[in-house]
Design an enzyme around this catalytic site. Sequence first.
Site, PDB file in Angstrom:
ATOM      1  N   TYR A 129      -2.444  -0.724  10.104  1.00  0.00           N
ATOM      2  CA  TYR A 129      -2.487  -1.168   8.701  1.00  0.00           C
ATOM      3  C   TYR A 129      -1.206  -0.799   7.932  1.00  0.00           C
ATOM      4  O   TYR A 129      -0.597  -1.646   7.265  1.00  0.00           O
ATOM      5  CB  TYR A 129      -3.719  -0.545   8.031  1.00  0.00           C
ATOM      6  N   SER A 176       0.853  -1.197   0.000  1.00  0.00           N
ATOM      7  CA  SER A 176       0.000   0.000   0.000  1.00  0.00           C
ATOM      8  C   SER A 176       0.884   1.241   0.000  1.00  0.00           C
ATOM      9  O   SER A 176       2.008   1.214   0.523  1.00  0.00           O
ATOM     10  CB  SER A 176      -0.870   0.012   1.264  1.00  0.00           C
TER      11      SER A 176
HETATM   12  N1  LIG Z   1      -8.511  -0.042  -2.014  1.00  0.00           N
HETATM   13  C1  LIG Z   1      -7.449   0.628  -1.598  1.00  0.00           C
HETATM   14  O1  LIG Z   1      -7.501   1.859  -1.434  1.00  0.00           O
HETATM   15  C2  LIG Z   1      -6.160  -0.089  -1.343  1.00  0.00           C
HETATM   16  C3  LIG Z   1      -4.990   0.673  -1.294  1.00  0.00           C
HETATM   17  C4  LIG Z   1      -3.776   0.047  -1.056  1.00  0.00           C
HETATM   18  C5  LIG Z   1      -3.736  -1.309  -0.854  1.00  0.00           C
HETATM   19  N2  LIG Z   1      -4.889  -2.041  -0.883  1.00  0.00           N
HETATM   20  C6  LIG Z   1      -4.775  -3.474  -0.653  1.00  0.00           C
HETATM   21  O2  LIG Z   1      -5.273  -4.146  -1.781  1.00  0.00           O
HETATM   22  C7  LIG Z   1      -5.802  -5.411  -1.385  1.00  0.00           C
HETATM   23  C8  LIG Z   1      -7.202  -5.555  -1.959  1.00  0.00           C
HETATM   24  O3  LIG Z   1      -7.989  -4.478  -1.501  1.00  0.00           O
HETATM   25  P1  LIG Z   1      -9.394  -4.112  -2.192  1.00  0.00           P
HETATM   26  O4  LIG Z   1      -9.451  -2.643  -2.246  1.00  0.00           O
HETATM   27  O5  LIG Z   1      -9.572  -4.894  -3.412  1.00  0.00           O
HETATM   28  O6  LIG Z   1     -10.401  -4.632  -1.064  1.00  0.00           O
HETATM   29  P2  LIG Z   1     -11.929  -5.097  -1.193  1.00  0.00           P
HETATM   30  O7  LIG Z   1     -12.591  -4.469  -2.358  1.00  0.00           O
HETATM   31  O8  LIG Z   1     -12.490  -4.884   0.175  1.00  0.00           O
HETATM   32  O9  LIG Z   1     -11.825  -6.673  -1.494  1.00  0.00           O
HETATM   33  C9  LIG Z   1     -11.226  -7.501  -0.522  1.00  0.00           C
HETATM   34  C10 LIG Z   1     -11.055  -8.899  -1.066  1.00  0.00           C
HETATM   35  O10 LIG Z   1     -10.331  -9.681  -0.094  1.00  0.00           O
HETATM   36  C11 LIG Z   1     -11.149 -10.763   0.356  1.00  0.00           C
HETATM   37  N3  LIG Z   1     -10.913 -10.943   1.803  1.00  0.00           N
HETATM   38  C12 LIG Z   1     -11.160 -10.068   2.792  1.00  0.00           C
HETATM   39  N4  LIG Z   1     -10.818 -10.602   3.974  1.00  0.00           N
HETATM   40  C13 LIG Z   1     -10.336 -11.847   3.731  1.00  0.00           C
HETATM   41  C14 LIG Z   1      -9.857 -12.899   4.522  1.00  0.00           C
HETATM   42  N5  LIG Z   1      -9.776 -12.805   5.868  1.00  0.00           N
HETATM   43  N6  LIG Z   1      -9.456 -14.029   3.913  1.00  0.00           N
HETATM   44  C15 LIG Z   1      -9.532 -14.147   2.572  1.00  0.00           C
HETATM   45  N7  LIG Z   1     -10.001 -13.194   1.756  1.00  0.00           N
HETATM   46  C16 LIG Z   1     -10.401 -12.055   2.340  1.00  0.00           C
HETATM   47  C17 LIG Z   1     -12.585 -10.386   0.034  1.00  0.00           C
HETATM   48  O11 LIG Z   1     -13.386 -11.574  -0.115  1.00  0.00           O
HETATM   49  P3  LIG Z   1     -15.025 -11.507   0.013  1.00  0.00           P
HETATM   50  O12 LIG Z   1     -15.507 -10.841  -1.247  1.00  0.00           O
HETATM   51  O13 LIG Z   1     -15.458 -12.924   0.107  1.00  0.00           O
HETATM   52  O14 LIG Z   1     -15.326 -10.716   1.222  1.00  0.00           O
HETATM   53  C18 LIG Z   1     -12.388  -9.629  -1.279  1.00  0.00           C
HETATM   54  O15 LIG Z   1     -12.220 -10.521  -2.360  1.00  0.00           O
HETATM   55  C19 LIG Z   1      -5.715  -5.458   0.128  1.00  0.00           C
HETATM   56  O16 LIG Z   1      -4.561  -6.160   0.524  1.00  0.00           O
HETATM   57  C20 LIG Z   1      -5.580  -4.004   0.522  1.00  0.00           C
HETATM   58  O17 LIG Z   1      -4.902  -3.854   1.750  1.00  0.00           O
HETATM   59  C21 LIG Z   1      -6.102  -1.465  -1.127  1.00  0.00           C
END
Ligand SMILES: NC(=O)c1ccc[n+]([C@@H]2O[C@H](COP(=O)([O-])OP(=O)(O)OC[C@H]3O[C@@H](n4cnc5c(N)ncnc54)[C@H](OP(=O)(O)O)[C@@H]3O)[C@@H](O)[C@H]2O)c1
Length: 259
Positions: free
Chosen positions: A164, A151
């Site tokens: 985080y 991130s």
């Molecule tokens: N969005 C941002 O601004 C951002 C920025 C920097 C980094 N990130 C990183 O990018 C990654 C993805 O984020 P995102 O924005 O795509 O999040 P998101 O839209 O909330 O999607 C999260 C995904 O992870 C799965 N998940 C959540 N908790 C889990 C667990 N305990 N075990 C297995 N799977 C789990 C969810 O499955 P379900 O659908 O079944 O719930 C979903 O597929 C994360 O590592 C996050 O920290 C995000």
Amino acid sequence: MTEENAANSNKKIAIITGGSRGLGRNAVLSLAKRGVRSIFTYHQNQAEADKVVALATEAGAPAIALQLDVAKASTFADFAQRVSAALGKMGTTRFDYLVNNAGTSSSATVASGSEAELDEQFAVHFKGPFLLTQALLSLINDGGRIINISSGLARVTMPGRAIYGPMKAAVEALTRQMAQELGPRRIAVNMVAPGAIATDFSGGIVRDNPEVNKMVASHTAFGRVGQPDDVGPVIAALLSDDFGWVNAQRIEVSGGMQI
Ligand SMILES: NC(=O)c1ccc[n+]([C@@H]2O[C@H](COP(=O)([O-])OP(=O)(O)OC[C@H]3O[C@@H](n4cnc5c(N)ncnc54)[C@H](OP(=O)(O)O)[C@@H]3O)[C@@H](O)[C@H]2O)c1
């Protein structure tokens, strides 16, 4: 993409955690466009996972969805067996790319963060990728790739990211360790560090909260928050043959956030 690359891509298989929504979903579909098939995981949202399977299949790269909680390391040996069974259905025994993407947010400050929240974030963001990678190591082809999703918050600070951000910084150090250890097997290990992206993450705050959206945009050189389409294709490109010599690197995908 040339016909030859397309033919090569068709033989490649990726494992992506958290592929049911957000960035993981976009990565599955971006890889599918390149002919790479995915075995991806969901945690609770099977309906969304089924939609991704249908879309990837439509794009010509049938995917398989498996349930997994990345915070439950005791299930990883069983998960590896389920991956083997899924690979068998795809007509092979090994896969090529692992993307440790699944994650959840925390809004704890140093003053408010509880031991339980620390343990939960550690389990999801560090222990999960560490032990899941370990459990799958024997199934990754030599010459394969691993991408750990970090991130922008491993580099910069933001209120409420006291647990985080440091967890993602730990993932970045782990990535370099993995790259060093897996070098003899020619497995490149890199990290993609998204800026703030409009997904469901953190209750959809970047997408749905106008003040946060505006604040992030004002701190970003390109003047807007990121979209899943800004990140998934980068993951897919990094896994292509063109990036084979890139190893142990942090690629920030943020449109120039807080530079
Ligand atoms: N969005 C941002 O601004 C951002 C920025 C920097 C980094 N990130 C990183 O990018 C990654 C993805 O984020 P995102 O924005 O795509 O999040 P998101 O839209 O909330 O999607 C999260 C995904 O992870 C799965 N998940 C959540 N908790 C889990 C667990 N305990 N075990 C297995 N799977 C789990 C969810 O499955 P379900 O659908 O079944 O719930 C979903 O597929 C994360 O590592 C996050 O920290 C995000």
